[in-house]
Design an enzyme around this catalytic site. Structure first.
Site, PDB file in Angstrom:
ATOM      1  N   GLU A 433      37.348  44.576  32.539  1.00 64.12           N
ATOM      2  CA  GLU A 433      37.223  43.176  32.117  1.00 64.12           C
ATOM      3  C   GLU A 433      38.115  42.867  30.913  1.00 64.12           C
ATOM      4  OE1 GLU A 433      35.985  41.373  34.155  1.00 64.12           O
ATOM      5  OE2 GLU A 433      34.808  42.786  35.300  1.00 64.12           O
ATOM      6  N   GLY A 434      39.289  43.463  30.892  1.00 59.55           N
ATOM      7  CA  GLY A 434      40.221  43.288  29.786  1.00 59.55           C
ATOM      8  C   GLY A 434      40.017  44.379  28.765  1.00 59.55           C
TER       9      GLY A 434
END
Length: 589
Positions: A433-434
């Site tokens: 998620e980054g």
């Protein structure tokens, strides 16, 4: 593996940081009140301990596997997920108009902490499904909402996020998946997506993939990406399942941890899909889901560290090493270095819990605040807190879980004790998620964009808390006051450096995020200290609990917070030394 949900600490944090009284009023239509909220948390605790937790080790030992195009998971996980849906936990925060319970994000967030403690790998599926529900609810057509959201809100259909591809990684401008329009208004989606969590499985009746793809003739770059709904099974007009769509898992990744969660390579071969919203706005829409997921991942990192801490604490009480002065056997919890590690875990967990609940409260306010200006302010606060919660809690997930393993000594390196699995499982949270470098860059960008206005407002609130603490216990307030002064200086340094050299901002982004998180965490525990002294808290939670909160706050301010001072030194120093190192110097000789 044992785990007892920290119900009192969750309730205390909700009252202290979750703006619970106001939020309950905003959600009055749901029928929620403080007693109901407490009852829900109690039931979620029992479910996590009794249903999810027993499947954690089973899922680790018997991970998901791909057989004849189907993902096979252990039957215990399927039974646990079915029980999860039947008990209504899947729709806790889903919109009431589509069959969910429509409850506040703050309540859902603390329940998520307990689910993740019970079984992180299994909990990833409902976490992503809720994010997909929110994305379709915010940006989809009325027909799409009516078609997909009722079953998704009940957990009968799950959701996924399909962003990256083998050649793209984090650079979504490189996405190559194509979407070709058809005469009936649908699209044919073709391409390959990687690292798709729960991309294929048999636990739910259908899987609703949200897919980033390009329309014909669009240029490269993120602004030409569109977002599509691509179901595993097509849906008939009457809502029943139709033919299998041409989307399949071609491989599962062999991972370090979260073995029960199938991380899939997904192949789309002219699969039928449906455009969400307007063409070319796909990444903007997907940020609705990504924002939800990043908050969820921060809670994941925190939760696994909580589970690891509880294992370490129990072991420290049981393990005998040495003897007391009177010759009696001595449990290792009485060894100062072991106590140090446990206190560091406990204090950091308390700060993390406060910050993620503050973010969840901002999420609620961004949707339900009665004043439009209040909604706007809450959205800005949420956007600023999310990279902090995601990165700090997930980085600490690894740090604190490793401390828990260290408490075990050699036994911690043995799989049977359970803590090794948690160390393996939590490591992914800092990556997906980054990556946390992306989160730090995002925070620095937001700080520069508003010239530090929002972070300074957060620091001003923290200063008010510090002033209240100073009136009661000056010695505890002193390190917080110092940290706040250093934080103000770091904001100014970051802004000044950005004007002179953007690369310096990038170099210092990680230190800035950590300093900000440590400082806001300190203010949160100062607030805990003050709240624990109130007669209301003593009546609700008992004097022993409240005294413990004050001790933990003192420990954080004295021992954990000084990490922020080192971050300030890095930010205040020159980035030129680091930037001047030639890349050839990194090669091994």
């Amino acid at each position: 593996m044992s785990y007892r949900a920290p119900v009192n600490e969750l309730l205390f944090s909700l009252h202290t940081h979750g703006n619970l009284a106001d939020i309950i009023q905003w959600y009055a239509e749901s029928g929620i009140d403080e007693d109901t909220a407490a009852a829900i948390i109690e039931e979620a605790a029992k479910f996590s301990e009794e249903v999810f937790l027993p499947t954690s080790r089973t899922g680790d030992l018997h991970g998901a596997r791909l057989e004849n195009g189907k993902v096979v998971t252990h039957p215990d996980l399927a039974a646990a997920y079915q029980a999860f849906c039947e008990a209504g936990w899947a729709g806790l925060r889903a919109p009431a108009e589509y069959g969910g319970q429509g409850l506040p994000a703050i309540l859902s967030a603390v329940c998520e902490e307990m689910y993740y403690c019970g079984n992180l790998a299994l909990s990833l599926m409902p976490m992503l499904t809720v994010g997909a529900v929110e994305t379709i609810a915010c940006h989809g057509s009325e027909e799409q909402k009516q078609t997909f959201l009722p079953k998704m809100s009940q957990g009968l259909w799950s959701g996924t996020m399909n962003l990256t591809e083998p050649q793209a990684g984090t650079d979504l401008a490189q996405v190559a998946t194509k979407a070709v329009p058809q005469e009936d208004g649908s699209y044919r989606i073709s391409g390959q997506k990687t690292f798709i969590t729960w991309g294929e499985h048999e636990l739910a009746e259908n899987i609703i993939h949200l897919v980033l793809a390009r329309l014909p003739g669009t240029t490269s770059g993120i602004k030409s990406l569109s977002l599509f709904i691509v179901p595993k099974y097509k849906v008939n007009p009457d809502g029943s399942l139709g033919a299998r769509n041409s989307v399949h898992a071609t491989a599962l990744e062999h991972k370090m941890g979260i073995h029960a969660s199938p991380t899939c390579v997904m192949q789309f071969d002219e699969a039928e899909g449906y455009l969400i919203g307007k063409a070319g706005r796909g990444l903007l829409y997907m940020f609705t889901m990504m924002s939800h997921a990043r908050l969820g991942v921060g809670i994941e990192g925190h939760a696994v560290a909580e589970a690891a801490y509880q294992l370490a604490l129990a072991y420290a009480h049981e393990r005998i090493q040495g003897s007391a002065p009177d010759g009696s056997p001595l449990a290792i919890i009485h060894h100062p270095d072991v106590a140090r590690m446990l206190i560091q875990q406990k204090a950091t967990l308390a700060a993390q819990r406060a910050l993620y609940i503050q973010a969840a409260a901002a999420l609620d306010a961004s949707h339900q605040h009665p004043d439009p200006a209040g909604k706007k302010a809450a959205r800005s606060r949420l956007d600023y807190l999310i990279p902090i919660v995601k990165a700090w809690c997930s980085d600490n997930g690894t740090v604190l879980s490793n401390l828990a393993m260290q408490v075990f000594g050699g036994a911690g390196y043995i799989e049977e004790t359970g803590v090794a699995q948690l160390v393996r499982d939590v490591r992914i949270t800092a990556i997906y998620e980054g990556t946390n470098g992306v989160q730090a860059a995002d925070l620095a960008r937001k700080t520069v964009a508003d010239k530090g206005a929002l972070v300074r407002s957060l620091l001003a609130e923290a200063q008010q808390t510090a002033n209240e603490l100073a009136a009661i216990e000056p010695s505890a307030a002193e390190p917080l006051n110092r940290a706040l002064a250093l934080a103000e200086r770091s904001v100014a340094s970051l802004l000044q450096q950005h004007e002179a050299n953007h690369a310096a901002t990038a170099v210092h982004a990680d230190a800035f995020l950590n300093q900000t998180a440590l400082t806001l965490g300190a203010a949160a525990l100062a607030k805990n200290f003050l709240a624990a002294r109130s007669p209301e808290s003593e009546a609700r939670f008992g004097s022993e609990f409240c005294q413990a909160q004050q001790h933990i706050a003192r420990a954080y301010l004295a021992y954990v917070l000084p990490q922020a001072y080192a971050c300030a030194e890095r930010i205040g120093g020159s980035a030129e030394t680091l930037l001047a190192v030639p890349l050839t110097a990194l090669a091994s000789s």
